[in-house]
Enzyme design. Structure first.
Site, PDB file in Angstrom:
ATOM      1  N   GLY A   9       0.825  -1.221   0.000  1.00 29.14           N
ATOM      2  CA  GLY A   9       0.000   0.000   0.000  1.00 29.14           C
ATOM      3  C   GLY A   9       0.849   1.257   0.000  1.00 29.14           C
ATOM      4  N   ALA A  10       1.808   1.300  -0.939  1.00 28.24           N
ATOM      5  CA  ALA A  10       2.778   2.410  -0.941  1.00 28.24           C
ATOM      6  C   ALA A  10       2.405   3.502  -1.948  1.00 28.24           C
ATOM      7  CB  ALA A  10       4.171   1.861  -1.255  1.00 28.24           C
ATOM      8  N   SER A  11       1.211   3.419  -2.517  1.00 29.79           N
ATOM      9  CA  SER A  11       0.836   4.383  -3.565  1.00 29.79           C
ATOM     10  C   SER A  11       0.391   5.728  -3.017  1.00 29.79           C
ATOM     11  CB  SER A  11      -0.282   3.785  -4.425  1.00 29.79           C
ATOM     12  OG  SER A  11      -1.265   3.210  -3.591  1.00 29.79           O
ATOM     13  N   ARG A  12      -0.004   5.763  -1.746  1.00 36.55           N
ATOM     14  CA  ARG A  12      -0.448   7.040  -1.170  1.00 36.55           C
ATOM     15  C   ARG A  12      -0.437   6.950   0.358  1.00 36.55           C
ATOM     16  NH1 ARG A  12      -6.338   6.139  -0.932  1.00 36.55           N
ATOM     17  NH2 ARG A  12      -6.645   4.077  -1.855  1.00 36.55           N
ATOM     18  N   VAL A  57      -3.905  -7.722  -1.677  1.00 40.06           N
ATOM     19  CA  VAL A  57      -3.533  -8.650  -0.598  1.00 40.06           C
ATOM     20  C   VAL A  57      -4.628  -9.671  -0.271  1.00 40.06           C
ATOM     21  CG1 VAL A  57      -1.837  -7.095   0.483  1.00 40.06           C
ATOM     22  CG2 VAL A  57      -4.226  -7.047   1.252  1.00 40.06           C
ATOM     23  N   SER A 135      -3.430   0.225  14.539  1.00 33.98           N
ATOM     24  CA  SER A 135      -4.217   1.451  14.749  1.00 33.98           C
ATOM     25  C   SER A 135      -4.484   1.620  16.232  1.00 33.98           C
ATOM     26  CB  SER A 135      -5.554   1.373  14.022  1.00 33.98           C
ATOM     27  OG  SER A 135      -6.350   2.481  14.389  1.00 33.98           O
ATOM     28  N   TYR A 148     -13.094  -3.176  11.407  1.00 37.95           N
ATOM     29  CA  TYR A 148     -11.730  -2.631  11.309  1.00 37.95           C
ATOM     30  C   TYR A 148     -10.966  -2.837  12.632  1.00 37.95           C
ATOM     31  CZ  TYR A 148      -8.162   1.046  10.561  1.00 37.95           C
ATOM     32  OH  TYR A 148      -6.994   1.756  10.437  1.00 37.95           O
ATOM     33  N   LYS A 152      -7.500  -4.927  13.326  1.00 36.24           N
ATOM     34  CA  LYS A 152      -6.266  -4.306  13.828  1.00 36.24           C
ATOM     35  C   LYS A 152      -5.831  -4.927  15.165  1.00 36.24           C
ATOM     36  CE  LYS A 152      -5.411  -1.495  10.453  1.00 36.24           C
ATOM     37  NZ  LYS A 152      -4.206  -1.635   9.641  1.00 36.24           N
ATOM     38  N   ILE A 181      -4.460  10.269  11.466  1.00 31.62           N
ATOM     39  CA  ILE A 181      -3.448  10.778  10.529  1.00 31.62           C
ATOM     40  C   ILE A 181      -4.128  11.330   9.268  1.00 31.62           C
ATOM     41  CG2 ILE A 181      -1.308  10.197   9.292  1.00 31.62           C
ATOM     42  CD1 ILE A 181      -1.183   9.712  12.386  1.00 31.62           C
TER      43      ILE A 181
HETATM   44  P1  NAP Z   1      -5.011   5.188   2.400  1.00 33.36           P
HETATM   45  O1  NAP Z   1      -4.542   6.588   2.179  1.00 33.36           O
HETATM   46  O2  NAP Z   1      -6.431   4.832   2.153  1.00 33.36           O
HETATM   47  O3  NAP Z   1      -4.048   4.212   1.516  1.00 33.36           O
HETATM   48  C1  NAP Z   1      -4.275   2.823   1.547  1.00 33.36           C
HETATM   49  C2  NAP Z   1      -3.165   2.119   0.791  1.00 33.36           C
HETATM   50  O4  NAP Z   1      -3.449   0.699   0.838  1.00 33.36           O
HETATM   51  C3  NAP Z   1      -3.117   2.490  -0.684  1.00 33.36           C
HETATM   52  O5  NAP Z   1      -1.778   2.432  -1.112  1.00 33.36           O
HETATM   53  C4  NAP Z   1      -3.953   1.394  -1.339  1.00 33.36           C
HETATM   54  O6  NAP Z   1      -3.592   1.174  -2.704  1.00 33.36           O
HETATM   55  C5  NAP Z   1      -3.576   0.188  -0.494  1.00 33.36           C
HETATM   56  N1  NAP Z   1      -4.592  -0.837  -0.530  1.00 33.36           N
HETATM   57  C6  NAP Z   1      -5.928  -0.698  -0.326  1.00 33.36           C
HETATM   58  N2  NAP Z   1      -6.559  -1.880  -0.451  1.00 33.36           N
HETATM   59  C7  NAP Z   1      -5.609  -2.792  -0.757  1.00 33.36           C
HETATM   60  C8  NAP Z   1      -5.619  -4.166  -1.043  1.00 33.36           C
HETATM   61  N3  NAP Z   1      -6.759  -4.866  -1.051  1.00 33.36           N
HETATM   62  N4  NAP Z   1      -4.452  -4.789  -1.339  1.00 33.36           N
HETATM   63  C9  NAP Z   1      -3.287  -4.103  -1.332  1.00 33.36           C
HETATM   64  N5  NAP Z   1      -3.203  -2.780  -1.084  1.00 33.36           N
HETATM   65  C10 NAP Z   1      -4.348  -2.139  -0.805  1.00 33.36           C
HETATM   66  O7  NAP Z   1      -4.719   4.708   3.885  1.00 33.36           O
HETATM   67  P2  NAP Z   1      -3.707   5.282   5.016  1.00 33.36           P
HETATM   68  O8  NAP Z   1      -4.462   6.241   5.854  1.00 33.36           O
HETATM   69  O9  NAP Z   1      -2.426   5.668   4.410  1.00 33.36           O
HETATM   70  O10 NAP Z   1      -3.543   3.953   5.890  1.00 33.36           O
HETATM   71  C11 NAP Z   1      -2.418   3.095   5.795  1.00 33.36           C
HETATM   72  C12 NAP Z   1      -2.471   2.116   6.955  1.00 33.36           C
HETATM   73  O11 NAP Z   1      -2.501   2.854   8.183  1.00 33.36           O
HETATM   74  C13 NAP Z   1      -3.706   1.230   6.981  1.00 33.36           C
HETATM   75  O12 NAP Z   1      -3.370  -0.066   7.432  1.00 33.36           O
HETATM   76  C14 NAP Z   1      -4.608   1.907   7.988  1.00 33.36           C
HETATM   77  O13 NAP Z   1      -5.508   1.016   8.582  1.00 33.36           O
HETATM   78  C15 NAP Z   1      -3.578   2.430   8.976  1.00 33.36           C
HETATM   79  N6  NAP Z   1      -4.054   3.549   9.797  1.00 33.36           N
HETATM   80  C16 NAP Z   1      -4.408   4.745   9.255  1.00 33.36           C
HETATM   81  C17 NAP Z   1      -4.829   5.783  10.097  1.00 33.36           C
HETATM   82  C18 NAP Z   1      -5.216   7.141   9.588  1.00 33.36           C
HETATM   83  O14 NAP Z   1      -5.671   7.973  10.402  1.00 33.36           O
HETATM   84  N7  NAP Z   1      -5.056   7.447   8.326  1.00 33.36           N
HETATM   85  C19 NAP Z   1      -4.923   5.564  11.474  1.00 33.36           C
HETATM   86  C20 NAP Z   1      -4.568   4.328  11.981  1.00 33.36           C
HETATM   87  C21 NAP Z   1      -4.120   3.335  11.143  1.00 33.36           C
HETATM   88  P3  NAP Z   1      -4.331   1.968  -3.915  1.00 33.36           P
HETATM   89  O15 NAP Z   1      -3.783   3.383  -3.897  1.00 33.36           O
HETATM   90  O16 NAP Z   1      -3.941   1.232  -5.132  1.00 33.36           O
HETATM   91  O17 NAP Z   1      -5.798   1.935  -3.630  1.00 33.36           O
END
Ligand code: NAP
Length: 241
Positions: A9-12, A57, A135, A148, A152, A181
Site C-alpha cells: 500500500g505504498a501508492s499514497r 492482498v 491502529s 476494522y 487491527k 493521521i
Molecule cells: P489510504 O490513504 O487509504 O491508503 C491505503 C493504501 O493501501 C493504498 O496504497 C492502497 O492502494 C492500499 N490498498 C488498499 N486496499 C488494498 C488491497 N486490497 N491490497 C493491497 N493494497 C491495498 O490509507 P492510510 O491512511 O495511508 O492507511 C495506511 C495504513 O494505516 C492502513 O493499514 C490503515 O488502517 C492504517 N491507519 C491509518 C490511520 C489514519 O488515520 N489514516 C490511522 C490508523 C491506522 P491503492 O492506492 O492502489 O488503492
C-alpha cells in the site's frame, strides 16, 4: 547491496511516506499498489532505488505473482512493512457481511499471505524486520468500526505471536499504531466528526504520514534489534497504552 524493503500500500498516504523514508534511509524499496497504473507511478517515483508492483492482498494469486516479480528483480525482502489496509465503516446492526469480510480479508488475511511470502528468506538470512501498521483503535475501540478494530487487534496479536516464533533467528516483529493521521482514509470524515476527534487529542492536531514513517524507520533499523513483540503508539497523546 542495499537491503530490500517491501512496503504494501505504498501508492499514497502512510505507505507512500514510509516508502519515501526508507529510500532516503538507503534501502531498495519495493512498494505496492492495487492497480498497474499505481505500481508504474511508484516505479517512476523511486527510479533506480526501488520498484512498484501491483498487489491485491486479499487475492492469493496476486500475492504469489507479486513474489514472482520480486524474484525476477533478484531481490529478497529483509524488511516487510504490512501497511495496506481498508475501512468499511458501519454500525454493527447495519453492517453487511461483505463489509465485515472485505476488511478482515484485506487487513488480517492479507497480512498472513504477505508475511508468509517473506518469512523463509528472513530466517535463512538470520536477519529480518517486520512492522505491521496497526491502529490506536485496536486498544480504544471505535463505534462504527467493529470490523476494522477487530482486524487491527488481530494484527497486533499476530505480531506478538510471530515475534516469539522467530526471535531466535534475529527477526523482529512489531506494530506501529497510528492515531488520527491526515490521509485519504480520514478525508471522508465530516467536519463534525473531525472536530470531535481533534477535541480528544491532547496535541490538538492530526498526525502527518511522515510521523508514522519515522517510527517505522526506527523499528526496521539495525539499532532496534532488541525490540520485538511491541507496539509503538504514535497518536499525539490520544491514547496512553
Ligand atoms: P489510504 O490513504 O487509504 O491508503 C491505503 C493504501 O493501501 C493504498 O496504497 C492502497 O492502494 C492500499 N490498498 C488498499 N486496499 C488494498 C488491497 N486490497 N491490497 C493491497 N493494497 C491495498 O490509507 P492510510 O491512511 O495511508 O492507511 C495506511 C495504513 O494505516 C492502513 O493499514 C490503515 O488502517 C492504517 N491507519 C491509518 C490511520 C489514519 O488515520 N489514516 C490511522 C490508523 C491506522 P491503492 O492506492 O492502489 O488503492
Amino acid at each position: 547491496m542495499a537491503k530490500t524493503a517491501l512496503v504494501t500500500g505504498a501508492s499514497r498516504g502512510i505507505g507512500a511516506a514510509i516508502a519515501n523514508r526508507l529510500v532516503n534511509d538507503g534501502y531498495f524499496v519495493i512498494g505496492t499498489a492495487t492497480t498497474v497504473e499505481g505500481a508504474e507511478k511508484i516505479s517512476a517515483t523511486l527510479s533506480d532505488r526501488g520498484a512498484g508492483i501491483q498487489l491485491l492482498v486479499q487475492d492469493s494469486a496476486s500475492v504469489i505473482a507479486c513474489f514472482e516479480r520480486i524474484s525476477e528483480l533478484a531481490r529478497v525482502p529483509q524488511i516487510l512493512v504490512n501497511n495496506a489496509g481498508i475501512t468499511r465503516d458501519n454500525l454493527m446492526l447495519r453492517m453487511k457481511e461483505s463489509e465485515w469480510t472485505d476488511v478482515v480479508d484485506t487487513n488480517i488475511n492479507g497480512l498472513f499471505r504477505v508475511t508468509k511470502g517473506v518469512l523463509r528468506g528472513m530466517l535463512k538470512a538470520r536477519w529480518g524486520r517486520i512492522v505491521n501498521v496497526g491502529s490506536v483503535v485496536a486498544r480504544m475501540g471505535n463505534p462504527g468500526q467493529s470490523n476494522y478494530v477487530a482486524s487491527k487487534a488481530a494484527s497486533e496479536g499476530f505480531a506478538r505471536s510471530l515475534a516469539l516464533e522467530v526471535a531466535s533467528r534475529n527477526v523482529t516483529v512489531n506494530t506501529v499504531a497510528p492515531g488520527f493521521i491526515d490521509t485519504d482514509m480520514t478525508a471522508d470524515l465530516t467536519e463534525d466528526q473531525t472536530a470531535m476527534m481533534l477535541a480528544r487529542i491532547p496535541m490538538a492536531r492530526m498526525g502527518v504520514a511522515g510521523e508514522i514513517a519515522s517510527a517505522v524507520s526506527f523499528l526496521v533499523s539495525e539499532e532496534s534489534g532488541y525490540i520485538t513483540a511491541q507496539t509503538l503508539h504514535v497518536n499525539g497523546g490520544l491514547y496512553a497504552a
